[in-house]
Design a protein around this motif. Sequence first.
Motif, PDB file in Angstrom:
ATOM      1  N   ASN A 266       0.826  -1.215   0.000  1.00 26.39           N
ATOM      2  CA  ASN A 266       0.000   0.000   0.000  1.00 26.39           C
ATOM      3  C   ASN A 266       0.860   1.264   0.000  1.00 26.39           C
ATOM      4  OD1 ASN A 266       0.965  -0.533   2.559  1.00 26.39           O
ATOM      5  ND2 ASN A 266      -0.817   0.358   3.605  1.00 26.39           N
ATOM      6  N   PRO A 267       1.741   1.430  -1.002  1.00 24.23           N
ATOM      7  CA  PRO A 267       2.605   2.618  -1.014  1.00 24.23           C
ATOM      8  C   PRO A 267       1.802   3.913  -1.000  1.00 24.23           C
ATOM      9  CG  PRO A 267       2.709   1.449  -3.123  1.00 24.23           C
ATOM     10  CD  PRO A 267       1.971   0.570  -2.170  1.00 24.23           C
ATOM     11  N   ASP A 268       0.640   3.921  -1.651  1.00 25.04           N
ATOM     12  CA  ASP A 268      -0.172   5.143  -1.703  1.00 25.04           C
ATOM     13  C   ASP A 268      -0.564   5.627  -0.310  1.00 25.04           C
ATOM     14  OD1 ASP A 268       0.021   4.901  -4.360  1.00 25.04           O
ATOM     15  OD2 ASP A 268      -2.044   4.188  -4.702  1.00 25.04           O
ATOM     16  N   GLU A 269      -0.750   4.699   0.617  1.00 31.42           N
ATOM     17  CA  GLU A 269      -1.224   5.065   1.953  1.00 31.42           C
ATOM     18  C   GLU A 269      -0.101   5.482   2.893  1.00 31.42           C
ATOM     19  OE1 GLU A 269      -3.611   1.829   3.499  1.00 31.42           O
ATOM     20  OE2 GLU A 269      -4.633   1.632   1.569  1.00 31.42           O
ATOM     21  N   VAL A 270       1.129   5.023   2.602  1.00 34.57           N
ATOM     22  CA  VAL A 270       2.181   5.285   3.590  1.00 34.57           C
ATOM     23  C   VAL A 270       3.331   6.147   3.058  1.00 34.57           C
ATOM     24  CG1 VAL A 270       1.705   3.214   4.945  1.00 34.57           C
ATOM     25  CG2 VAL A 270       3.311   3.071   3.029  1.00 34.57           C
ATOM     26  N   LEU A 271       3.422   6.293   1.742  1.00 41.25           N
ATOM     27  CA  LEU A 271       4.507   7.103   1.179  1.00 41.25           C
ATOM     28  C   LEU A 271       3.908   8.343   0.537  1.00 41.25           C
ATOM     29  CD1 LEU A 271       6.689   4.367  -0.589  1.00 41.25           C
ATOM     30  CD2 LEU A 271       7.003   5.334   1.698  1.00 41.25           C
ATOM     31  N   THR A 272       4.686   9.435   0.541  1.00 40.77           N
ATOM     32  CA  THR A 272       4.232  10.634  -0.155  1.00 40.77           C
ATOM     33  C   THR A 272       4.387  10.406  -1.654  1.00 40.77           C
ATOM     34  OG1 THR A 272       6.412  11.649  -0.216  1.00 40.77           O
ATOM     35  CG2 THR A 272       5.070  12.080   1.745  1.00 40.77           C
ATOM     36  N   ALA A 273       3.752  11.294  -2.437  1.00 37.83           N
ATOM     37  CA  ALA A 273       3.845  11.185  -3.900  1.00 37.83           C
ATOM     38  C   ALA A 273       5.297  11.296  -4.345  1.00 37.83           C
ATOM     39  CB  ALA A 273       2.992  12.259  -4.553  1.00 37.83           C
ATOM     40  N   SER A 274       6.027  12.224  -3.716  1.00 37.93           N
ATOM     41  CA  SER A 274       7.418  12.396  -4.159  1.00 37.93           C
ATOM     42  C   SER A 274       8.278  11.196  -3.747  1.00 37.93           C
ATOM     43  CB  SER A 274       7.991  13.720  -3.650  1.00 37.93           C
ATOM     44  OG  SER A 274       8.401  13.601  -2.318  1.00 37.93           O
ATOM     45  N   GLN A 276       7.241   8.165  -3.625  1.00 38.68           N
ATOM     46  CA  GLN A 276       6.933   7.110  -4.603  1.00 38.68           C
ATOM     47  C   GLN A 276       7.623   7.356  -5.935  1.00 38.68           C
ATOM     48  OE1 GLN A 276       2.784   5.555  -4.709  1.00 38.68           O
ATOM     49  NE2 GLN A 276       2.411   7.025  -3.082  1.00 38.68           N
ATOM     50  N   ALA A 277       7.676   8.648  -6.338  1.00 38.78           N
ATOM     51  CA  ALA A 277       8.327   8.982  -7.604  1.00 38.78           C
ATOM     52  C   ALA A 277       9.821   8.699  -7.529  1.00 38.78           C
ATOM     53  CB  ALA A 277       8.080  10.451  -7.933  1.00 38.78           C
ATOM     54  N   ARG A 278      10.429   9.053  -6.383  1.00 42.07           N
ATOM     55  CA  ARG A 278      11.865   8.798  -6.215  1.00 42.07           C
ATOM     56  C   ARG A 278      12.166   7.297  -6.237  1.00 42.07           C
ATOM     57  NH1 ARG A 278      13.016  12.680  -1.022  1.00 42.07           N
ATOM     58  NH2 ARG A 278      12.759  14.731  -2.003  1.00 42.07           N
ATOM     59  N   LEU A 279      11.274   6.529  -5.630  1.00 39.95           N
ATOM     60  CA  LEU A 279      11.453   5.072  -5.622  1.00 39.95           C
ATOM     61  C   LEU A 279      11.421   4.528  -7.049  1.00 39.95           C
ATOM     62  CD1 LEU A 279      11.910   3.046  -3.356  1.00 39.95           C
ATOM     63  CD2 LEU A 279       9.441   2.770  -3.148  1.00 39.95           C
ATOM     64  N   GLU A 280      10.548   5.109  -7.865  1.00 42.25           N
ATOM     65  CA  GLU A 280      10.496   4.722  -9.281  1.00 42.25           C
ATOM     66  C   GLU A 280      11.803   5.074  -9.986  1.00 42.25           C
ATOM     67  OE1 GLU A 280       8.646   2.833 -11.370  1.00 42.25           O
ATOM     68  OE2 GLU A 280       7.850   2.266  -9.412  1.00 42.25           O
ATOM     69  N   ASP A 281      12.347   6.275  -9.678  1.00 40.40           N
ATOM     70  CA  ASP A 281      13.632   6.687 -10.261  1.00 40.40           C
ATOM     71  C   ASP A 281      14.728   5.682  -9.895  1.00 40.40           C
ATOM     72  OD1 ASP A 281      12.413   8.893 -11.281  1.00 40.40           O
ATOM     73  OD2 ASP A 281      13.194  10.311  -9.778  1.00 40.40           O
ATOM     74  N   ALA A 282      14.698   5.232  -8.647  1.00 44.48           N
ATOM     75  CA  ALA A 282      15.736   4.298  -8.189  1.00 44.48           C
ATOM     76  C   ALA A 282      15.700   2.999  -8.994  1.00 44.48           C
ATOM     77  CB  ALA A 282      15.551   4.003  -6.701  1.00 44.48           C
ATOM     78  N   ARG A 283      14.534   2.638  -9.454  1.00 39.76           N
ATOM     79  CA  ARG A 283      14.396   1.389 -10.217  1.00 39.76           C
ATOM     80  C   ARG A 283      15.135   1.449 -11.555  1.00 39.76           C
ATOM     81  NH1 ARG A 283      10.831  -2.010  -8.022  1.00 39.76           N
ATOM     82  NH2 ARG A 283      10.738  -3.245  -9.920  1.00 39.76           N
ATOM     83  N   ASP A 284      15.433   2.668 -12.023  1.00 44.94           N
ATOM     84  CA  ASP A 284      16.179   2.821 -13.272  1.00 44.94           C
ATOM     85  C   ASP A 284      17.636   3.193 -13.036  1.00 44.94           C
ATOM     86  OD1 ASP A 284      14.014   2.249 -14.896  1.00 44.94           O
ATOM     87  OD2 ASP A 284      13.245   4.306 -14.700  1.00 44.94           O
ATOM     88  N   SER A 285      18.000   3.362 -11.781  1.00 45.09           N
ATOM     89  CA  SER A 285      19.351   3.855 -11.499  1.00 45.09           C
ATOM     90  C   SER A 285      20.271   2.696 -11.118  1.00 45.09           C
ATOM     91  CB  SER A 285      19.289   4.888 -10.368  1.00 45.09           C
ATOM     92  OG  SER A 285      20.584   5.364 -10.109  1.00 45.09           O
ATOM     93  N   THR A 286      21.104   2.255 -12.079  1.00 45.70           N
ATOM     94  CA  THR A 286      21.979   1.109 -11.802  1.00 45.70           C
ATOM     95  C   THR A 286      23.383   1.546 -11.394  1.00 45.70           C
ATOM     96  OG1 THR A 286      22.480   0.994 -14.147  1.00 45.70           O
ATOM     97  CG2 THR A 286      20.772  -0.494 -13.345  1.00 45.70           C
ATOM     98  N   GLU A 287      23.681   2.850 -11.566  1.00 40.53           N
ATOM     99  CA  GLU A 287      25.035   3.321 -11.248  1.00 40.53           C
ATOM    100  C   GLU A 287      25.101   4.044  -9.907  1.00 40.53           C
ATOM    101  OE1 GLU A 287      27.815   2.739 -13.164  1.00 40.53           O
ATOM    102  OE2 GLU A 287      26.489   1.474 -14.368  1.00 40.53           O
ATOM    103  N   ASN A 288      24.064   4.860  -9.641  1.00 40.92           N
ATOM    104  CA  ASN A 288      24.094   5.701  -8.436  1.00 40.92           C
ATOM    105  C   ASN A 288      22.873   5.470  -7.561  1.00 40.92           C
ATOM    106  OD1 ASN A 288      26.547   7.237  -9.055  1.00 40.92           O
ATOM    107  ND2 ASN A 288      25.320   7.931 -10.803  1.00 40.92           N
ATOM    108  N   THR A 289      23.049   5.807  -6.289  1.00 39.73           N
ATOM    109  CA  THR A 289      21.917   5.691  -5.372  1.00 39.73           C
ATOM    110  C   THR A 289      21.006   6.909  -5.539  1.00 39.73           C
ATOM    111  OG1 THR A 289      23.281   6.731  -3.681  1.00 39.73           O
ATOM    112  CG2 THR A 289      23.142   4.347  -3.639  1.00 39.73           C
ATOM    113  N   VAL A 290      19.725   6.675  -5.271  1.00 35.91           N
ATOM    114  CA  VAL A 290      18.724   7.745  -5.327  1.00 35.91           C
ATOM    115  C   VAL A 290      18.114   7.858  -3.929  1.00 35.91           C
ATOM    116  CG1 VAL A 290      16.468   8.404  -6.279  1.00 35.91           C
ATOM    117  CG2 VAL A 290      18.191   7.314  -7.761  1.00 35.91           C
ATOM    118  N   PHE A 291      18.001   9.090  -3.423  1.00 41.94           N
ATOM    119  CA  PHE A 291      17.394   9.263  -2.095  1.00 41.94           C
ATOM    120  C   PHE A 291      15.879   9.215  -2.194  1.00 41.94           C
ATOM    121  CE2 PHE A 291      21.569  11.083  -1.139  1.00 41.94           C
ATOM    122  CZ  PHE A 291      21.830  10.442   0.060  1.00 41.94           C
TER     123      PHE A 291
END
Length: 791
Positions: A266-274, A276-291
């Motif tokens: 239930n990410p919608d209920e416990v995470l903010t929109a931003s 969730q968006a950052r988590l999506e960015d991390a899914r494409d980031s294979t070189e660097n960490t995303v906060f």
Amino acid sequence: MFNRRLFLCSVLIISLFSFSATALAGQGKAQVNQFRQLYQELPTPNAYRTASGAPGPQYWQQRADYDMSVELDEKNQRIYGIETITYFNNSPDTLTYLWLQLDQNIRTKDSLSRIASSGRISHPTSFRFLERIHSGFDGGFKIEYVKDNKDRDLHYTVVDTMMRVDLPQALSPYSQYSFQIKWWYNINDKSKIGGRSGFDYYEKDGNHVFAIAQFFPRMAVYNETEGWQHKQFLGSGEFALPFGNYRVRITIPSDHILGATGTLQNPDEVLTASQQARLEDARDSTENTVFIVTEDEAVQNEAEGADKTKTWIFEAENVRDFAFASSRKFIWDAMAVKFGERTVLAMSFYTKEGNPLWEKYSTKAVAHAIKVYSKFTFDYPYSKAISVLAGRGGGMEYPMIAFNGGKTEPDGTYSEGLKYSLIGVVIHEFGHNFFPMIVNSDERQWAWMDEGLNTFVEYLAEQEWEREFEEGNGTAYSMIEYMKGDKKYMSPIMTAPDADLHVGSNAYAKTAAGLNILRETIMGRELFDFAFKEYAQRWKFKHPTPADFFRTLEDASGLDLDWFWRGWFFGTDHVDLAIDNVKWCKVNTMEPALAKAIDYEKKNRNRKHYISNIRNKKDIEKTALEKDKSLSDFYDEHDPLEVTPLDEKQYKKYLESLSEEEKQLLQAGYNYYEVSLLNNGGMVMPVILKFDYSDGSEEVKRIPAEIWRRYNDSVQKVFVTKKEVRQITLDPFLETADVDTRNNMWTLQEKPDYFKLKKFERPSEKNLMQKVKEMEEEKKKEKHDEKISLR
Ligand SMILES: [Zn+2]
């Protein structure tokens, strides 16, 4: 009859000889051959576990699914839970009761672990030690009820850290049973009471980091090797757990950030929109960490506090446990590791007290470990892997999540040691996802099966992280000091961790070093890596035993390693091989000048001794020969080194008697080195010899441990080379954990010994006709002798 008499005679000679040999052996240590096969030590293969070390055709394992609701009470540091367990009896056995593990009960006042602990007052004694002795902490599960799915109470009995739940009706094979447990307990302060899980309190801002594990009654393992594995939790021996699916609802303060086993539902209920968006960015980031949560955001968050709660829902399939970490202090970063189309998220949850170390290394170390472990075993199958900053040092592992220590100094600096220990512990605790979370061995009995195998792959991952990575556990060399230790206090690796005084040295270091020796020295990388991977693949999502590991490594490599398992895993002998002697020999070609020189040298050697050479020269003024020249004859006057035509003739005749091949061997000019080796330690090992030649070149010869198979204590071997050897070094790369290297080097004598070659022909056995003929001749002779004596 003559023949029979001869036969009897030789029997007598043989028995006399063997008697003296036995008597001699009796004076030394009895040899219990290191190469006898491992039979008594291993269980008989069967339809569940084959002789090759693989799961058999009738292999089965139990399953336990959990549906849980958990609430974290931060104010009182308590946790409450209700769980529904669905237990799948996949065994062919009928079960009348079930056993569960109540690990928290190790912290009750009268737990077996506490009562049976030993201890002494050291000088000085730490406050922490006294605090623990005086602790009035009210730990352990408070079980409110155990009910079946129709809300009827089930009878249960708590036996220290185990609980037996009696079933109203026997659970037949291949059926399932659901029941519910309600419980709560006081969470331990890790800094005061210790523990693999618990909370860290941050005094400055009044916040907690909760690292929660072993937090719910968990099913014990039931299998065909142990029945119920319900050996009590005493502290060292970790866990044995069945696989299952989990659905867990965790209610925490609404400003907490939470990491857990499984996938967030239930990410919608416990995470903010931003977030969730950052988590999506991390899914494409294979070189660097995303906060996902930055340090600034975390610092702001920890200052505020909230009265409301949020419920995070997680699901996990085919895991053997569930853990989570929760705090309003958490910084959160992530990056991706790709397996084809599949993405695995490497993540870290940490407080500002871990920076800048954590933001730089934690998640990248997880991502690195995911890749290296997958290479040596199988692709990491879960969707994520989390490293959480919890505690001062060390680490503890759960499926997809690990708690790791490592805070930096308040001024943001850190030591070199802390840097490498953090990278090491992050790799190690992640690695436990493979051993034992997926290759699900019984930790309570065999700590080496997870700690040792994991420490070994950790070593490989660290070597791939940095070329000069500080070598900790894992090398043969690192074992030397331990292996030298007093055998009275040493146990074999095959000892349960709670009975072992040296779990760290045995389960972790000695096992990992043993695997490194197998890989580098005994099996070679190709054979070892294939067999090790085979083991991991055969037993992923299953429950292997030690025999399955030993057998698979032999089965897949084609090598008989019984001697190694026996010595390294079942024994405490150390390795101390030694060069006892080296004889340098050359062939006496019988070429007259050389042959005469050799003879002369031999004779003269006797004359050179002290009495004739020094004392007699002083004490005897003149010998008879010196006084009286008439005593002199041919032998005093002739030159012993002179080659005569007769010598030449004899030599020619000798050469003519030889075949072309024999002549070549005679004249090739090889150097022969007879190396005598001793096994002083008891543990046999391959013999690795470095030959330094007099022309400055060198060569390494590797002889498998089987050289010791008949004589475990001492053995000789002849090496042949065109070049002359200056020095021989045993174990030159320190790869066998040889504890004493002073006896590993030999410098060669100045001159070789020469040996003659002769034609060796076995006298052929006399045939019966010859024997009868001989007998008749003998009789004739006897009669003849009689006649003579009668005269
Ligand atoms: Zn470990």
